[in-house]
Design an enzyme around this catalytic site. Structure first.
Site, mmCIF file in Angstrom:
data_model
loop_
_atom_site.group_PDB
_atom_site.id
_atom_site.type_symbol
_atom_site.label_atom_id
_atom_site.label_comp_id
_atom_site.label_asym_id
_atom_site.label_seq_id
_atom_site.Cartn_x
_atom_site.Cartn_y
_atom_site.Cartn_z
ATOM 1 N N LYS A 77 -1.745 7.763 -7.314
ATOM 2 C CA LYS A 77 -0.388 7.201 -7.471
ATOM 3 C C LYS A 77 -0.500 5.710 -7.782
ATOM 4 C CE LYS A 77 3.708 6.821 -4.459
ATOM 5 N NZ LYS A 77 4.163 7.014 -3.050
ATOM 6 N N SER A 91 8.278 9.775 -3.985
ATOM 7 C CA SER A 91 7.860 8.835 -4.990
ATOM 8 C C SER A 91 6.536 9.192 -5.663
ATOM 9 C CB SER A 91 7.749 7.439 -4.369
ATOM 10 O OG SER A 91 6.834 7.431 -3.302
ATOM 11 N N SER A 150 7.661 11.551 0.294
ATOM 12 C CA SER A 150 7.103 11.186 -1.014
ATOM 13 C C SER A 150 5.841 11.944 -1.401
ATOM 14 C CB SER A 150 6.820 9.682 -1.073
ATOM 15 O OG SER A 150 8.033 8.975 -1.178
#
Ligand SMILES: *[C@@H]1O[C@H](CO)[C@@H](O)[C@H](O)[C@H]1NC(C)=O
Ligand SMILES: *[C@@H]1O[C@H](CO)[C@@H](O)[C@H](O)[C@H]1NC(C)=O
Ligand SMILES: CC(=O)N[C@H]1CO[C@H](CO)[C@@H](O)[C@@H]1O
Length: 542
Positions: free
Chosen positions: A130, A205, A229
């Site tokens: 990420k 996210s 997330s």
């Protein structure tokens, strides 16, 4: 109670607004149609459908080279990324060089396979990260336009540990602006699309990770979770993800850093396509702290006390749970009862109705030092104050560098009190006590991962509280595994959360391994199969 009446009104109002805006969005969405019917090409290379631990074994045994594996993944990324927009910066050339070094090391190793497995359990296996995490040489902007030039000089500890285990990073993936929204969209990298239906969200996210792993363009990845997330993108994209017990995996080296009480809620953890990769990844990412989890201890699922909670008890702020998800959860209950001779107890937990209020209150509560957490508006301006109403005005003219989701969050913040009401604090305390007592060291709770299947792009703006299904477990600090359960009638992934008591991560992880066998785990989104098989019964239960 006055509170519930207010909530009901708020719920009604929101629903009316949702209807109006849905219609407007549907009318004006330029991508409509084109996105809706496009499909990902099916996966062709068998190297792309092997778990990471199996790839590592094949590489160690010289049955395949690391260069071949890394190249297969690069090819797949190049094939699907134009459709899904998940990888935002690659390091393909460096990765191929590193893979060649791995192959040379294996050629020269004289200690045999076991030595390599012990020292470098993921030797030669590619992975993705990420973008909010520091990966040396890669951007570290968290989708904030003003951070576009920030490049990491170091690795975040969780990333460094995977590299030290021999894994090779391919690049970094998209996330929501400042990691605070359930759609991975920002003005730096654009919007990431769901491989099962490009007109749908990937979640956030860690949505770039969810999308790229599900597409067969990465096998394992690093995500983080303060409200869902890791679990939401894993749910929307039909893969496995684990939010560990809080404090086990280092959260350092990601942006934005947590403040106030948030360090007690944020968790870094693994995301992957195959359940069997969860434990090896967690062992590596946790470093020495992994000992606290006894991950190698055998779990006898016949001795586990299972509980099923079908919904949050009806908070008017949240959507009701999709009937297909309720059915899927029932099939999980039947499967566990048939496989292990257990009785899964269906229960209700009344405090869960206040999940969103509890999460909101605790996220904005001051830390032990009495200091309030950094506000979202401060994070947006990187220290300089952003005026949300002004930003909203600019956004309407198409002039803001921020997404409307981020601006909305900054607006909501103005009205939010940083002092939670006594009622909400009581709910939180009693929920914590009740759940810890219920789960002990041998309990696993089944709970929906989200009330809805992957919504269309931008639609979460109108159902902004649905993340409370995952967020509540951040506040409680409990370990949770999201486990895929096949595809819905419209071809979208379904899934479930498996929750355990603190430090009992091995219980939901072992349950996920079993459910992968029963429900088929991850599916190739490019597969032509029109009526996906969603349930494989090992018994006669219907
Ligand atoms: C994607 O979702 C849209 C909207 O529900 C639907 O019309 C379309 O058929 C779906 N596409 C695929 C490939 O399933
Ligand atoms: C990227 O962000 C993290 C978290 O703020 C930080 O530790 C790291 O140093 C950053 N990289 C650079 C080059 O600023
Ligand atoms: C659709 C979109 O905006 N894609 C962008 C993703 O990020 C890369 C790297 O910054 C851009 O080159 C793409 O245009």
């Amino acid at each position: 109670m006055a509170m519930t009446r207010l909530e009901k009104l708020l719920g009604l109002f929101l629903r009316a607004v949702v209807r109006i805006f849905f219609t407007i969005f549907q009318l004006f969405s330029p991508e409509r149609g084109k996105e809706e019917e496009a499909r990902l090409p099916p996966i062709s290379s068998p190297l792309l459908t092997a778990p990471a631990i199996q790839l590592a074994r094949l590489i160690r045994r010289k049955e395949v080279t690391s260069v071949e594996v890394v190249q297969a993944y690069i090819d797949r990324i190049q094939e699907v990324n134009p459709l899904i927009n998940a990888l935002v910066k690659d390091r393909f050339a460096a990765a191929l060089q590193e893979a060649a070094q791995v192959d040379k090391l294996i050629e020269e190793e004289t200690g045999g396979e076991d030595v390599l497995e012990d020292r470098l359990p993921l030797l030669g296996v590619p992975f993705t990260v990420k973008e909010a995490f520091a990966l040396q040489g890669m951007p570290n902007s968290t989708g904030l336009l003003s951070r576009r030039a920030v490049v990491s000089g170091v690795d975040a500890p969780s990333v460094a540990l995977l590299k030290r285990a021999g894994a090779i990073p391919l690049g970094v993936t998209n996330c929501s602006e400042l990691c605070m929204w359930l759609e991975s969209h920002n003005h730096l990298y654009g919007i990431t699309r769901n491989p099962y239906n490009l007109s749908r969200i990937v979640g956030g996210s860690s949505g770039g990770e969810g999308s790229i792993i599900a597409s067969g363009a990465s096998v394992i990845g690093v995500g983080s979770d303060i409200g869902g997330s890791i679990r939401m993108p894993c749910f929307f994209n039909g893969i496995f993800g684990h939010k560990p017990t809080v404090g086990i995996v280092s959260n350092a080296g990601q942006y934005p850093p947590p403040s106030g009480q948030q360090p007690g809620f944020l968790c870094t953890g693994p995301m992957c396509r195959y359940a069997g990769d969860l434990v090896p990844m967690l062992k590596i990412m946790a470093g020495p702290a992994a000992e606290k989890l006894s991950l190698s201890a055998e779990v006898d699922l016949r001795k586990i006390r299972f509980f099923s909670v079908p919904h949050d008890g009806g908070s008017p702020l949240l959507s009701p749970v999709d009937p297909q998800l309720i059915q899927a959860q029932k099939r999980v209950v039947q499967q566990l009862e048939a496989d292990f001779g257990v009785k899964v107890k269906e229960i209700r937990i009344p405090q869960l109705k206040y999940s969103f209020q509890i999460w909101g209150a605790m996220m904005s509560a001051p830390g032990k030092d009495g200091k309030s957490p950094t506000t979202f508006a401060e994070l947006m301006g990187e220290g300089r104050k952003v005026w949300p109403v002004w930003e909203l005005f600019k956004w309407m003219l198409g002039l803001s560098s921020h997404t409307v989701a981020a601006i909305g969050l900054a607006l909501v913040e103005i009205f939010q009190s940083s002092h939670p009401t006594q009622f909400i604090l009581q709910q939180k305390e009693s929920l914590q006590q009740d759940l810890e007592k219920l789960l002990g060291v041998d309990g696993v709770l089944l709970y929906p991962s989200h009330p809805k299947l992957a919504p269309k792009h931008h639609h979460p703006l109108f159902t902004p509280f649905n993340f409370a299904y995952t967020g509540i477990f951040n506040i409680l600090g409990l370990p949770v595994t999201q486990c895929p359960l096949g595809l819905s009638a419209e071809g979208l992934p379904m899934g479930i959360q498996l929750v355990a008591g603190k430090l009992q991560d091995r219980l939901p992880l072992a349950t996920a391994l079993n459910l992968e066998k029963a429900f088929g785990g991850w599916r190739d989104p490019g597969s032509k199969a029109d009526s996906p098989k969603t349930f494989k019964s090992s018994s006669n239960s219907t």
